[in-house]
Write an enzyme that holds these catalytic residues in place. Structure first.
Site, short mmCIF file in Angstrom:
data_model
loop_
_atom_site.label_atom_id
_atom_site.label_comp_id
_atom_site.label_asym_id
_atom_site.label_seq_id
_atom_site.Cartn_x
_atom_site.Cartn_y
_atom_site.Cartn_z
N PRO A 114 23.64 130.24 0.48
CA PRO A 114 24.19 130.57 1.81
C PRO A 114 23.95 129.39 2.76
O PRO A 114 22.85 129.20 3.27
CB PRO A 114 23.40 131.81 2.23
CG PRO A 114 22.17 131.80 1.39
CD PRO A 114 22.42 130.99 0.17
N ASP A 155 19.72 125.90 3.54
CA ASP A 155 19.80 127.12 2.74
C ASP A 155 19.16 128.25 3.55
O ASP A 155 17.95 128.25 3.78
CB ASP A 155 19.05 126.88 1.42
CG ASP A 155 19.11 128.05 0.47
OD1 ASP A 155 19.37 129.18 0.91
OD2 ASP A 155 18.87 127.83 -0.74
N HIS A 156 19.98 129.21 3.95
CA HIS A 156 19.48 130.26 4.85
C HIS A 156 18.54 131.24 4.15
O HIS A 156 17.90 132.06 4.79
CB HIS A 156 20.67 131.01 5.48
CG HIS A 156 20.37 131.56 6.85
ND1 HIS A 156 19.09 131.82 7.31
CD2 HIS A 156 21.19 131.89 7.87
CE1 HIS A 156 19.14 132.30 8.53
NE2 HIS A 156 20.40 132.34 8.91
N ARG A 157 18.43 131.13 2.83
CA ARG A 157 17.43 131.98 2.15
C ARG A 157 16.03 131.43 2.40
O ARG A 157 15.04 132.14 2.28
CB ARG A 157 17.69 132.00 0.63
CG ARG A 157 19.01 132.63 0.24
CD ARG A 157 19.31 132.39 -1.22
NE ARG A 157 19.35 130.98 -1.54
CZ ARG A 157 19.48 130.49 -2.76
NH1 ARG A 157 19.57 131.30 -3.80
NH2 ARG A 157 19.53 129.19 -2.97
#
Ligand code: CAO
Length: 445
Positions: free
Chosen positions: A240, A417-419
């Site tokens: 993401p 990376d939004h994780r």
């Protein structure tokens, strides 16, 4: 029984058999490779034009073959196989202008079957190009027989393996690395059952006959493009991404760089041209130190934090994009980073980077500054968690509190990376970067 013949191999004459890839009793599929032959220019795998069981092998290692020579006898099992194609030229010739249809099962309708001579050889060429009848069938697999054997044993599709040997030749290590990364990329089984969520359910890719609308030309993708494309696609789909944009005031930095390049301060630095990229890499190292989450990789439910600082940079080469890595950039001065980037970029363009020179990166920089543009959204180079895009500096009027002054601004685009990273942290990281580039003395603090 069907004799499999060497198809049209163009101008090649008396090419030696360097590998026999099947044994008597083996069941082969249509298009499965039977033997490899190697000329001084190319390696070719000769595929079977029909499925069946190998009943005799008519050539041995070292034999020289030409177009039309029989190499293997296959007992055609197509008529009994449920989905088989009746490829036997003895039994079924395609009707002129129409498909061959007959099989033992009336429900199975087969596609038009090429004659033996129409099945093209798979060609691997050191030169990359061959002329004549083969040009349109080229598959560039630049690998020795033993490497191809290893790839077959391990189930690696050679045309997807990045060759790091001389002139992009695929080595044993390349094949093993490919398999290792394929295994690592397999989805990890979750202990908890997945209750919700679906696979990506997309419409089929549009199948357009472009020639209906005008003249066209088809070009095979380069090997690097095929590999990097597959990697980029995976990263884009699985990570993401969010991209933040900002600008760094590099007026003073650029003035220093230009002055330094005009008059090197010491003999040891003479010849090493300072580049903006080297300063950006140094500034990134400083930001990575302060924000360790960016110097990390996601491993299942854990974050692997790295204590080393290896920085990759995207290099544009005639064959496509590669990412050489400056190792231990934290321990190097800017002159050293600049000369290492220049050395690695030159090797990249010549296709001579070693595997080690492309491995182990923690964070990547993709600079389009020498070309142009204002912003872009770089794709994260997994398993890294962020990447910095750099665009062309531009002189802009900037308000300093009392007046507009001309300042040289460098556009930066940070994809993350939004994780792993949240928006606030990303904004802090990027602010730190712009502040550092505005005054590189901060890296000394
Ligand atoms: N703003 C303005 N000018 C810049 C600049 C910037 N941000 N960055 C570089 N320049 C200038 C350089 O100073 C140089 O000018 P001079 O010759 O007058 O000094 C000129 O642009 C050419 O620089 P360069 O791009 O060749 O060199 P570099 O060290 O900046 O970059 C490399 C090296 C390997 C990054 C570059 O050659 C390259 O391949 N860039 C493309 C990367 C890429 O494709 N990214 C996209 C990946 S996603 O598909």
């Amino acid at each position: 029984m069907k004799k499999i013949l060497v198809p049209d191999i163009g101008d090649f004459k008396d090419v030696p058999v360097i590998e026999v890839l099947v044994a008597v009793g083996d069941t082969v599929k249509k298009d499965q490779s039977l033997i490899s032959v190697e000329s001084d220019k190319a390696t070719m795998e000769v595929p079977s034009s029909a499925p069946g069981v190998v009943r005799a092998i008519l050539v041995k290692l070292g034999d020289k073959v030409n177009t039309g020579d029989a190499i293997v006898e296959v007992e055609d099992t197509a008529v009994t196989a449920p989905s088989a194609v009746d490829a036997s030229a003895d039994k079924t010739e395609p009707a002129p202008g129409g498909p061959a249809l007959a099989t033992s099962s009336p429900a199975v309708v087969t596609a038009p079957v090429p004659t033996t001579a129409e099945v093209p050889p798979r060609v691997a060429s050191d030169a990359g190009y061959l002329s004549g009848t083969l040009e349109h069938t080229l598959v560039k697999i630049n690998a020795s027989p033993s490497v191809r054997k290893l790839a077959r044993e391990l189930g690696a599709e050679l045309d997807k393996v990045v060759g790091t040997g001389n002139a992009g030749r695929v080595t044993h290590e390349d094949v093993k690395r490919f398999i290792r990364s394929a295994l690592a990329a397999r989805p990890v089984k979750s202990a908890a059952p997945v209750a919700v969520g679906k696979g990506i359910d997309l419409l089929p890719w549009p199948n357009v006959d472009f020639s209906k609308y005008g003249s066209i030309e088809r070009q095979a993708l380069s090997r690097i493009k095929k590999i990097s494309g597959a990697n980029l696609h995976r990263n884009w789909v699985l990570i993401p991404h969010v991209t933040n944009h900002d600008e760094a005031d590099v007026t003073d930095l650029e003035a220093f760089r230009v002055a330094h390049n005009a008059r090197p301060v010491s003999r040891s630095e003479e010849g090493a041209k300072l580049t903006l990229l080297a300063f950006v890499i140094k500034a990134c190292v400083d930001a990575l130190r302060r924000f360790p989450t960016f110097n990390a990789s996601l491993d299942g439910e854990e974050l692997v934090l790295k204590k080393y600082f290896h920085i990759g940079f995207a290099a544009d080469t005639p064959n496509g994009l590669v990412v050489p890595v400056v190792r231990d950039a934290d321990q190097k001065g800017i002159v050293e980073i600049a000369s290492e980037c220049s050395r690695l970029a030159a090797l990249a363009r010549e296709g001579k980077l070693s595997p080690a020179e492309m491995q182990g990166g923690c964070f990547s920089v993709s600079s389009l500054g020498g070309i142009g543009g204002t912003n872009f959204t770089p794709i994260i180079n997994a398993p890294e968690v962020a990447i910095l895009g750099v665009c062309k500096t531009v002189m802009k009027p900037v308000w300093n509190g009392s007046e507009f002054t001309p300042r040289l601004m460098m556009p930066l685009s940070l994809s993350w990376d939004h994780r792993v990273i949240d928006g606030a942290l990303a904004a802090r990281f990027l602010t730190h970067l712009t502040t550092t580039l505005a005054d590189m003395r901060r890296t000394l603090l």
